[in-house]
Write a protein that holds these residues in place. Structure first.
Motif, mmCIF file in Angstrom:
data_model
loop_
_atom_site.group_PDB
_atom_site.id
_atom_site.type_symbol
_atom_site.label_atom_id
_atom_site.label_comp_id
_atom_site.label_asym_id
_atom_site.label_seq_id
_atom_site.Cartn_x
_atom_site.Cartn_y
_atom_site.Cartn_z
ATOM 1 N N LEU A 1 0.837 -1.200 0.000
ATOM 2 C CA LEU A 1 0.000 0.000 0.000
ATOM 3 C C LEU A 1 0.873 1.252 0.000
ATOM 4 N N ASP A 2 1.433 1.560 -1.163
ATOM 5 C CA ASP A 2 2.213 2.787 -1.299
ATOM 6 C C ASP A 2 1.264 3.975 -1.432
ATOM 7 N N ASP A 3 1.819 5.173 -1.567
ATOM 8 C CA ASP A 3 0.984 6.378 -1.594
ATOM 9 C C ASP A 3 -0.036 6.345 -2.723
ATOM 10 N N ALA A 4 0.388 5.890 -3.894
ATOM 11 C CA ALA A 4 -0.514 5.880 -5.045
ATOM 12 C C ALA A 4 -1.677 4.919 -4.824
ATOM 13 N N LEU A 5 -1.383 3.734 -4.297
ATOM 14 C CA LEU A 5 -2.445 2.752 -4.090
ATOM 15 C C LEU A 5 -3.350 3.164 -2.932
ATOM 16 N N CYS A 6 -2.780 3.790 -1.903
ATOM 17 C CA CYS A 6 -3.611 4.301 -0.806
ATOM 18 C C CYS A 6 -4.602 5.338 -1.326
ATOM 19 N N ALA A 7 -4.128 6.217 -2.192
ATOM 20 C CA ALA A 7 -5.014 7.229 -2.759
ATOM 21 C C ALA A 7 -6.111 6.583 -3.603
ATOM 22 N N GLN A 8 -5.741 5.570 -4.361
ATOM 23 C CA GLN A 8 -6.724 4.866 -5.191
ATOM 24 C C GLN A 8 -7.774 4.180 -4.326
ATOM 25 N N HIS A 9 -7.318 3.475 -3.303
ATOM 26 C CA HIS A 9 -8.259 2.800 -2.408
ATOM 27 C C HIS A 9 -9.098 3.813 -1.632
ATOM 28 N N GLY A 10 -8.490 4.942 -1.278
ATOM 29 C CA GLY A 10 -9.225 5.968 -0.554
ATOM 30 C C GLY A 10 -10.417 6.480 -1.334
ATOM 31 N N LEU A 11 -10.236 6.683 -2.630
ATOM 32 C CA LEU A 11 -11.340 7.162 -3.463
ATOM 33 C C LEU A 11 -12.438 6.110 -3.589
ATOM 34 N N VAL A 12 -12.039 4.836 -3.638
ATOM 35 C CA VAL A 12 -13.033 3.759 -3.656
ATOM 36 C C VAL A 12 -13.859 3.785 -2.370
ATOM 37 N N LEU A 13 -13.179 3.934 -1.243
ATOM 38 C CA LEU A 13 -13.868 3.973 0.048
ATOM 39 C C LEU A 13 -14.812 5.164 0.139
ATOM 40 N N VAL A 14 -14.348 6.328 -0.295
ATOM 41 C CA VAL A 14 -15.182 7.528 -0.235
ATOM 42 C C VAL A 14 -16.445 7.343 -1.068
ATOM 43 N N GLU A 15 -16.295 6.796 -2.257
ATOM 44 C CA GLU A 15 -17.458 6.588 -3.131
ATOM 45 C C GLU A 15 -18.468 5.642 -2.491
ATOM 46 N N ARG A 16 -17.984 4.532 -1.946
ATOM 47 C CA ARG A 16 -18.889 3.558 -1.333
ATOM 48 C C ARG A 16 -19.521 4.111 -0.060
ATOM 49 N N CYS A 17 -18.748 4.864 0.710
ATOM 50 C CA CYS A 17 -19.289 5.438 1.941
ATOM 51 C C CYS A 17 -20.341 6.501 1.651
ATOM 52 N N ARG A 18 -20.152 7.266 0.593
ATOM 53 C CA ARG A 18 -21.158 8.258 0.220
ATOM 54 C C ARG A 18 -22.466 7.586 -0.173
ATOM 55 N N ALA A 19 -22.368 6.505 -0.936
ATOM 56 C CA ALA A 19 -23.578 5.782 -1.334
ATOM 57 C C ALA A 19 -24.267 5.171 -0.117
ATOM 58 N N LEU A 20 -23.477 4.608 0.791
ATOM 59 C CA LEU A 20 -24.044 4.015 1.998
ATOM 60 C C LEU A 20 -24.663 5.087 2.887
ATOM 61 N N SER A 21 -24.006 6.232 3.002
ATOM 62 C CA SER A 21 -24.552 7.341 3.784
ATOM 63 C C SER A 21 -25.891 7.795 3.215
ATOM 64 N N ALA A 22 -25.988 7.831 1.895
ATOM 65 C CA ALA A 22 -27.253 8.211 1.260
ATOM 66 C C ALA A 22 -28.358 7.216 1.604
ATOM 67 N N GLU A 23 -28.016 5.926 1.660
ATOM 68 C CA GLU A 23 -28.998 4.914 2.061
ATOM 69 C C GLU A 23 -29.496 5.156 3.480
ATOM 70 N N LEU A 24 -28.618 5.685 4.329
ATOM 71 C CA LEU A 24 -28.982 5.954 5.719
ATOM 72 C C LEU A 24 -29.672 7.301 5.886
ATOM 73 N N GLY A 25 -29.891 8.004 4.770
ATOM 74 C CA GLY A 25 -30.631 9.258 4.819
ATOM 75 C C GLY A 25 -29.796 10.506 4.796
ATOM 76 N N SER A 26 -28.470 10.359 4.690
ATOM 77 C CA SER A 26 -27.609 11.538 4.660
ATOM 78 C C SER A 26 -27.832 12.301 3.356
ATOM 79 N N PRO A 27 -27.934 13.632 3.409
ATOM 80 C CA PRO A 27 -28.135 14.407 2.177
ATOM 81 C C PRO A 27 -26.971 14.203 1.214
ATOM 82 N N THR A 28 -27.264 14.048 -0.051
ATOM 83 C CA THR A 28 -26.216 13.919 -1.061
ATOM 84 C C THR A 28 -25.709 15.292 -1.433
ATOM 85 N N GLU A 29 -24.427 15.332 -1.804
ATOM 86 C CA GLU A 29 -23.829 16.613 -2.174
ATOM 87 C C GLU A 29 -24.290 17.026 -3.567
#
Length: 220
Positions: free
Chosen positions: A192-220
């Motif tokens: 998990l070098d810097d480049a791969l951490c950044a790549q995985h981070g964006l994957v996590l952010v995308e999935r967390c935003r979708a999950l947050s929306a399922e829980l009722g969080s307002p979408t940006e």
């Protein structure tokens, strides 16, 4: 028994039960030491929990979670909305990153509690933290739960809890904007070098935003 004595006894029982289960099982002496109790007091409380099947003693004289406690834990997990809704996202993250993926939430005494894991597919992978707690400070998942994020919306921590392990995490929000959990991946630092951490981070952010929306969080 006076009300104060009842409260103190209950508090000691829960502390003792927590000490035993958090460590995956303890002998009487180790349990008493972990809970800060006299051995005689610990024995009395443990015998009571044995009778109610919250604890069982193995042939190795180690006390572990009993069937009643397992039943309560299983029911709590099955009723946990965050856990049930997060699992598809966890599976998707693990498939996309190939790293072990965790769901965490706020734990006791200012910690992060690992609730669930989807194991990664790399030959060298992280595993075995479900049920464990880690500090909120100095960890990727702790930073995510505190909202201490990089500008891209995720947090990274290298070699903080385990040597040669790196974590990347992003927060999950509920309908009123509170951080109620975090999804994270953990893997070896050499991969998990810097480049791969950044790549995985964006994957996590995308999935967390979708999950947050399922829980009722307002979408940006």
């Amino acid at each position: 028994m006076a009300p104060g004595d009842v409260t103190r006894s209950a508090s000691r029982t829960f502390e003792l039960l927590g000490a035993i289960t958090e460590r995956g099982g303890l002998t009487l002496g180790d349990a008493a030491k972990a809970a800060g109790l006299a051995t005689s007091t610990a024995l009395r409380l443990i015998r009571s929990m044995e009778q109610s099947e919250f604890l069982v003693r193995g042939d190795d004289n180690v006390y572990r979670a009993g069937p009643r406690l397992l039943q309560i834990g299983a029911r709590a997990i099955s009723d946990n909305q965050l856990l049930s809704r997060a699992r598809p996202a966890m599976v998707a993250i693990a498939e996309e990153t190939r790293e072990s993926t965790y769901l965490s939430t706020h734990g006791p005494k200012g910690t992060a509690l690992y609730l669930a894991q989807i194991e990664g597919t790399h030959a060298i992978r992280h595993m075995g933290w479900v049920g464990q707690t880690v500090p909120l400070v100095g960890t990727a998942v702790g930073a995510a739960l505190r909202g201490d994020l990089q500008s891209e919306g995720y947090a990274i921590a290298h070699d903080t809890l385990e040597d040669h392990s790196t974590g990347v995490a992003a927060p999950i929000y509920d309908a009123v904007g509170r951080i109620v959990g975090a999804l994270s991946v953990i893997g070896p630092t050499f991969r998990l070098d810097d480049a791969l951490c950044a790549q995985h981070g964006l994957v996590l952010v995308e999935r967390c935003r979708a999950l947050s929306a399922e829980l009722g969080s307002p979408t940006e």
